[in-house]
Write a protein that holds these residues in place. Structure first.
Motif, PDB file in Angstrom:
ATOM      1  N   GLN A  28      -2.013  -9.662   1.505  1.00  0.00           N
ATOM      2  CA  GLN A  28      -0.545  -9.526   1.533  1.00  0.00           C
ATOM      3  C   GLN A  28      -0.052  -8.793   0.284  1.00  0.00           C
ATOM      4  OE1 GLN A  28       0.875 -13.533   1.986  1.00  0.00           O
ATOM      5  NE2 GLN A  28       0.429 -13.605   4.154  1.00  0.00           N
ATOM      6  N   ARG A  29      -0.634  -9.167  -0.866  1.00  0.00           N
ATOM      7  CA  ARG A  29      -0.199  -8.535  -2.124  1.00  0.00           C
ATOM      8  C   ARG A  29      -0.545  -7.054  -2.113  1.00  0.00           C
ATOM      9  NH1 ARG A  29      -2.110 -12.378  -5.331  1.00  0.00           N
ATOM     10  NH2 ARG A  29      -3.975 -11.277  -6.004  1.00  0.00           N
ATOM     11  N   LEU A  30      -1.747  -6.707  -1.645  1.00  0.00           N
ATOM     12  CA  LEU A  30      -2.158  -5.300  -1.582  1.00  0.00           C
ATOM     13  C   LEU A  30      -1.278  -4.518  -0.610  1.00  0.00           C
ATOM     14  CD1 LEU A  30      -6.053  -5.713  -1.497  1.00  0.00           C
ATOM     15  CD2 LEU A  30      -4.669  -4.879  -3.410  1.00  0.00           C
ATOM     16  N   LYS A  36       5.241  -0.416  -1.210  1.00  0.00           N
ATOM     17  CA  LYS A  36       6.245  -0.053  -2.217  1.00  0.00           C
ATOM     18  C   LYS A  36       5.803   1.110  -3.103  1.00  0.00           C
ATOM     19  CE  LYS A  36       7.129  -4.058  -4.260  1.00  0.00           C
ATOM     20  NZ  LYS A  36       7.801  -5.214  -4.874  1.00  0.00           N
ATOM     21  N   SER A  37       4.540   1.563  -2.950  1.00  0.00           N
ATOM     22  CA  SER A  37       4.048   2.600  -3.859  1.00  0.00           C
ATOM     23  C   SER A  37       4.646   3.958  -3.520  1.00  0.00           C
ATOM     24  CB  SER A  37       2.522   2.672  -3.788  1.00  0.00           C
ATOM     25  OG  SER A  37       2.139   2.963  -2.469  1.00  0.00           O
ATOM     26  N   SER A  40       2.671   9.530  -2.422  1.00  0.00           N
ATOM     27  CA  SER A  40       1.342  10.142  -2.379  1.00  0.00           C
ATOM     28  C   SER A  40       0.223   9.104  -2.308  1.00  0.00           C
ATOM     29  CB  SER A  40       1.134  11.031  -3.602  1.00  0.00           C
ATOM     30  OG  SER A  40       1.210  10.241  -4.774  1.00  0.00           O
ATOM     31  N   PHE A  41       0.445   7.893  -2.808  1.00  0.00           N
ATOM     32  CA  PHE A  41      -0.657   6.933  -2.888  1.00  0.00           C
ATOM     33  C   PHE A  41      -1.219   6.525  -1.524  1.00  0.00           C
ATOM     34  CE2 PHE A  41      -2.307   2.570  -3.079  1.00  0.00           C
ATOM     35  CZ  PHE A  41      -3.447   2.825  -3.825  1.00  0.00           C
ATOM     36  N   PRO A  42      -0.382   6.100  -0.555  1.00  0.00           N
ATOM     37  CA  PRO A  42      -0.956   5.726   0.747  1.00  0.00           C
ATOM     38  C   PRO A  42      -1.724   6.867   1.394  1.00  0.00           C
ATOM     39  CG  PRO A  42       1.312   4.983   0.597  1.00  0.00           C
ATOM     40  CD  PRO A  42       1.077   5.865  -0.579  1.00  0.00           C
ATOM     41  N   LEU A  43      -1.216   8.090   1.211  1.00  0.00           N
ATOM     42  CA  LEU A  43      -1.910   9.248   1.790  1.00  0.00           C
ATOM     43  C   LEU A  43      -3.261   9.461   1.121  1.00  0.00           C
ATOM     44  CD1 LEU A  43       0.782  12.017   2.352  1.00  0.00           C
ATOM     45  CD2 LEU A  43      -0.623  10.849   4.065  1.00  0.00           C
ATOM     46  N   HIS A  44      -3.275   9.399  -0.228  1.00  0.00           N
ATOM     47  CA  HIS A  44      -4.525   9.588  -0.966  1.00  0.00           C
ATOM     48  C   HIS A  44      -5.527   8.489  -0.628  1.00  0.00           C
ATOM     49  CE1 HIS A  44      -2.391  12.202  -4.208  1.00  0.00           C
ATOM     50  NE2 HIS A  44      -2.749  12.898  -3.150  1.00  0.00           N
ATOM     51  N   LEU A  45      -5.022   7.261  -0.489  1.00  0.00           N
ATOM     52  CA  LEU A  45      -5.895   6.128  -0.163  1.00  0.00           C
ATOM     53  C   LEU A  45      -6.516   6.312   1.219  1.00  0.00           C
ATOM     54  CD1 LEU A  45      -6.980   3.286  -0.877  1.00  0.00           C
ATOM     55  CD2 LEU A  45      -4.922   2.336   0.178  1.00  0.00           C
ATOM     56  N   SER A  46      -5.705   6.639   2.199  1.00  0.00           N
ATOM     57  CA  SER A  46      -6.234   6.787   3.558  1.00  0.00           C
ATOM     58  C   SER A  46      -7.184   7.980   3.645  1.00  0.00           C
ATOM     59  CB  SER A  46      -5.101   6.914   4.589  1.00  0.00           C
ATOM     60  OG  SER A  46      -4.257   7.981   4.258  1.00  0.00           O
ATOM     61  N   GLU A  47      -6.880   9.041   2.876  1.00  0.00           N
ATOM     62  CA  GLU A  47      -7.760  10.219   2.838  1.00  0.00           C
ATOM     63  C   GLU A  47      -9.116   9.855   2.201  1.00  0.00           C
ATOM     64  OE1 GLU A  47      -7.499  13.031   4.116  1.00  0.00           O
ATOM     65  OE2 GLU A  47      -8.697  14.472   2.979  1.00  0.00           O
ATOM     66  N   ALA A  48      -9.069   9.057   1.120  1.00  0.00           N
ATOM     67  CA  ALA A  48     -10.307   8.655   0.443  1.00  0.00           C
ATOM     68  C   ALA A  48     -11.157   7.792   1.367  1.00  0.00           C
ATOM     69  CB  ALA A  48      -9.976   7.888  -0.839  1.00  0.00           C
ATOM     70  N   ILE A  49     -10.523   6.912   2.127  1.00  0.00           N
ATOM     71  CA  ILE A  49     -11.256   6.041   3.061  1.00  0.00           C
ATOM     72  C   ILE A  49     -11.892   6.881   4.168  1.00  0.00           C
ATOM     73  CG2 ILE A  49     -10.953   4.240   4.828  1.00  0.00           C
ATOM     74  CD1 ILE A  49      -8.811   3.006   2.936  1.00  0.00           C
TER      75      ILE A  49
END
Ligand SMILES: [Zn+2]
Length: 200
Positions: A28-30, A36-37, A40-49
């Motif tokens: 939940q915290r993550l 809220k980030s 660019s962060f969610p995009l970079h995270l999903s791209e890295a995964i």
């Protein structure tokens, strides 16, 4: 599972909960952090995964993670090609590399023999290990399996399998607590266990 009632958020929390060591509260915290980030962060995270699976494969020789046919350890001319360290999983390669006390090659078994979990010797990359002992100029096999009952049984199995070959068989020394995983042990302890390895 409905948590917040907001489908997209619940979906993310449920997916994150599947990660090892991540409980519902951490998920939940993550999820809220990602929500809220900045853009660019969610995009970079999903791209890295996505890339971690698309752009990696298993080394054809040792089954460590690789970008090419051979992993960077097998391809490195400075590594000692006469030694193989046998580990259970890729994370154990990372743990031992972190200790900076080992300069040989690896062989990733892909598990340990565990009748309870339905893992038989044939399910592991043991045939590949024997093949390597027959075709490469191996002088030492260092067994670095986790010190669980299954790890111990697997080390005994391997030592019998390789007994008739003219290869020094060793195992990492005690100091690694019974039942603990290498990946959670500090690198200094792993380094000591390698330096003080024992003959089998
Ligand atoms: Zn390799």
């Amino acid at each position: 599972m409905v948590i917040t009632g907001i489908q997209a958020l619940d979906n993310l929390i449920n997916e994150l909960s599947k990660l090892p060591g991540i409980g519902r509260k951490t998920a939940q915290r993550l999820a809220v952090f990602i929500l809220k980030s900045e853009d660019s962060f969610p995009l970079h995270l999903s791209e890295a995964i996505r890339r971690v699976q698309e752009e990696t494969r298993l080394c054809q020789r040792c089954f460590n993670i690789a970008e090419d046919r051979l992993c960077r350890i097998c391809a490195d001319p400075r590594r000692d090609k006469h030694k193989i360290c046998v580990v259970e999983d890729i994370v154990d390669v990372m743990a031992i590399e972190g200790s900076n006390e080992y300069n040989g090659l690896y062989h990733v078994l892909g598990g340990v023999i565990s009748p309870l979990a339905g893992v038989a010797a044939d399910d592991l990359r043991l045939k590949e290990l024997v093949d390597r002992c027959n075709t490469e100029e191996i002088q030492e096999i260092l067994l670095a399996l986790n010190s669980s009952t299954e790890g111990e049984a697997t080390m005994i199995y391997i030592s019998k399998l390789l007994r008739d070959k003219n290869i020094r068989l060793t195992r990492i020394a005690s100091g690694i607590p019974m039942g603990s995983n290498l990946e959670f042990i500090d690198t200094a302890t792993i380094g000591r266990a390698i330096l003080t390895r024992q003959n089998l």
